[in-house]
Enzyme design. Structure first.
Site, PDB file in Angstrom:
ATOM      1  N   SER A   1      60.750  28.740  23.610  1.00 25.87           N
ATOM      2  CA  SER A   1      60.010  27.417  23.625  1.00 25.87           C
ATOM      3  C   SER A   1      58.592  27.516  23.793  1.00 25.87           C
ATOM      4  CB  SER A   1      60.630  26.437  24.679  1.00 25.87           C
ATOM      5  OG  SER A   1      60.142  25.163  24.450  1.00 25.87           O
TER       6      SER A   1
ATOM      7  N   ASP B   1      56.295  22.689  18.866  1.00 28.55           N
ATOM      8  CA  ASP B   1      56.349  23.859  19.353  1.00 28.55           C
ATOM      9  C   ASP B   1      57.255  24.849  18.869  1.00 28.55           C
ATOM     10  OD1 ASP B   1      58.737  22.843  20.117  1.00 28.55           O
ATOM     11  OD2 ASP B   1      58.861  22.986  22.271  1.00 28.55           O
TER      12      ASP B   1
ATOM     13  N   ASP C   1      60.153  26.056  19.076  1.00 33.42           N
ATOM     14  CA  ASP C   1      61.811  25.674  18.937  1.00 33.42           C
ATOM     15  C   ASP C   1      62.014  24.386  18.349  1.00 33.42           C
ATOM     16  OD1 ASP C   1      61.297  24.513  21.008  1.00 33.42           O
ATOM     17  OD2 ASP C   1      62.815  25.135  22.274  1.00 33.42           O
TER      18      ASP C   1
ATOM     19  N   ASP D   1      61.690  21.243  19.393  1.00 36.23           N
ATOM     20  CA  ASP D   1      62.078  20.064  20.067  1.00 36.23           C
ATOM     21  C   ASP D   1      61.208  19.294  20.470  1.00 36.23           C
ATOM     22  OD1 ASP D   1      61.013  21.573  22.107  1.00 36.23           O
ATOM     23  OD2 ASP D   1      63.110  21.695  23.236  1.00 36.23           O
TER      24      ASP D   1
END
Length: 458
Positions: free
Chosen positions: A105, A247, A249, A251
């Site tokens: 992340s 970011d 990833d 999400d």
């Protein structure tokens, strides 16, 4: 005050949020395989969906994970490089037994991690995570013979299905005199592959920056205001209507206004909620560190707001209980269950763009429709054994004010609030404060930071 000596931070973090560590130090192929074995044992012999972000360590981590899953008798569906919410959507779409998202992340490039997803496409709750961690620590894994090893299905199309799921619910943007002009900064992460395609499918004009998914980090991955200089400059240069930052990833979603100014991650959820409640009023769920502007907004619509502990799984659990129409977290995480029961930056972009198109207002004009607050966030390294003492000290010092101890300690002051808690993903203490002005929010944080530091050093 914001500088942290990374050498002082342990390089492995195992918690109910998953496992993350530094490649080449703590996060080894052996450790990864054992965690995958534990997860395969926990889910039973079924189908497990895996996807990863484009970090340079991702391929190594993926093969270690596949080895562990296969050895436990499970079948692997590898959907490649994609956002975490795409993995969650695929788990539900395929009715799989679970999923593993390979991503650290917002952590720096040298880190990687495993996020464990249950059969409903939601992250494991506390009880499920403890069961899986017990299996890992005891080393009692299901082991199958060579003849029982199942196949790995490498499949394409997960990203296209994600885009279709969004368009099926919200549709393309309405016809306008000119299309909305959007600058997208995906940090060369998983959103690079799907973000531009979604925006074009919605009917926006896209100006992409940092959309080469090669594992490089053109900026720190966390989409905080101080990391968005290139995006702000691009919005001003191209006279764009809005800027989006993801970011690694994909999400979380941060927004830059048409003036080239970051509006703060918390206001991503506020704008998305403004759009949804205008169409379908109902309960809203967020976590304890979310801006008070969300409460002001829900009151305008006469809708209840429920606050939970930090963590996506806590928010989604409460959303299910309350049949919430939207929810999320103040870090730019938007959860819209009609499309994807997960923090999803792609869904957030679609909702906010529809809000702009249908209202005919700019981001700045929309923000002027409700009170503005300033949130300031700090963090400092803290040995885990000292965190309870810090929380006891704060509860003692601020006992005359309303206190919420569900997740660390949150104190409501006459002119703002602050929250102090240990991180689930890093060996640090996080301090968050909100007030009407940035100056006052910083004053609150500075005072709490001094008290916490003194307690840690005592």
């Amino acid at each position: 005050m914001t500088l942290i000596d990374m050498r002082a931070i342990p390089t492995l973090k195992i918690s109910i949020s998953g496992v993350r560590g530094v490649i080449g130090q703590s996060l080894t192929p052996t450790l990864l395989t054992r965690f995958a074995q534990a997860f395969g044992t926990h889910t039973g012999s079924g189908t497990i969906v895996i996807g990863r972000d484009p970090r340079t360590s991702g391929e190594m981590v993926k093969h270690a994970v596949i080895a562990g899953i296969l050895s436990s008798g499970s079948r692997v569906v590898d959907i490649g490089v994609c956002p975490v919410p795409t993995v969650q959507l695929q788990v539900r779409h395929r009715r799989a037994h679970g999923g593993i998202a390979i991503t650290a992340s917002h952590n720096p490039a040298e880190w990687n991690a495993l996020k464990f997803i249950g059969s409903g496409g939601l992250f494991l709750d506390a009880g499920q995570a403890r069961e899986m961690l017990d299996i890992y620590h005891q080393g009692e894994y299901t082991k199958v013979s060579g003849a029982e090893i199942r196949t790995v299905e490498e499949t394409e199309g997960a990203i296209d299905l994600h885009i279709k799921a969004i368009l099926d619910v919200v549709g393309p943007l309405p016809k306008m005199q000119r299309p909305l002009r959007v600058v997208l900064d995906s940090c060369n992460g998983a959103g690079s592959l799907v973000g531009p395609k979604l925006l074009e499918a919605l009917g926006a004009e896209v100006i992409p920056i940092n959309v080469t998914p090669d594992g490089s980090f053109p900026r720190p991955a966390e989409p905080l205001a101080e990391n968005l200089g290139d995006l702000c400059a691009a919005v001003r240069q191209h006279h764009a209507d809005i800027g989006f930052a993801q970011d690694m990833d994909a999400d979380r979603l941060a927004i830059v206004s048409e003036q080239g100014l970051p509006i703060g991650e918390d206001y991503t959820l506020v704008l998305a909620t403004l759009y949804v409640l205008g169409r379908e009023p109902g309960p809203v769920v967020a976590n304890l560190s979310t801006t008070s502007a969300l409460e002001d907004l829900t009151k305008q619509f006469g809708c209840p707001l429920f606050l939970t502990k930090i963590g996506e799984v806590n928010v989604t659990d409460k959303m299910q209980q309350q049949n919430a129409v939207i929810g999320g977290e103040g870090n730019g995480g938007v959860i819209y269950p009609r499309i994807n029961f997960a923090r999803d930056s792609l869904v957030g972009m679609a909702l906010v763009l529809h809000l702009l198109a249908e209202s005919g207002k700019t981001v700045t004009q929309l923000l002027e429709s409700f009170p503005r607050y300033s949130i300031v966030k700090e963090k400092l390294v803290c040995p885990s054994q000292r965190i309870p003492a810090v929380l006891r000290m704060l509860r003692r010092e601020f006992g005359k004010f309303p206190v919420d101890t569900r997740d660390g300690i949150k104190v409501t002051l006459p002119d703002g609030w602050f929250l102090v808690r240990g991180s689930n993903t890093e060996p640090i203490i996080r301090i968050t404060a909100e007030a009407k002005s940035e100056v006052h929010a910083k004053e609150i944080v500075a005072g709490i930071y001094k008290q916490v530091t003194g307690c840690i050093d005592a």
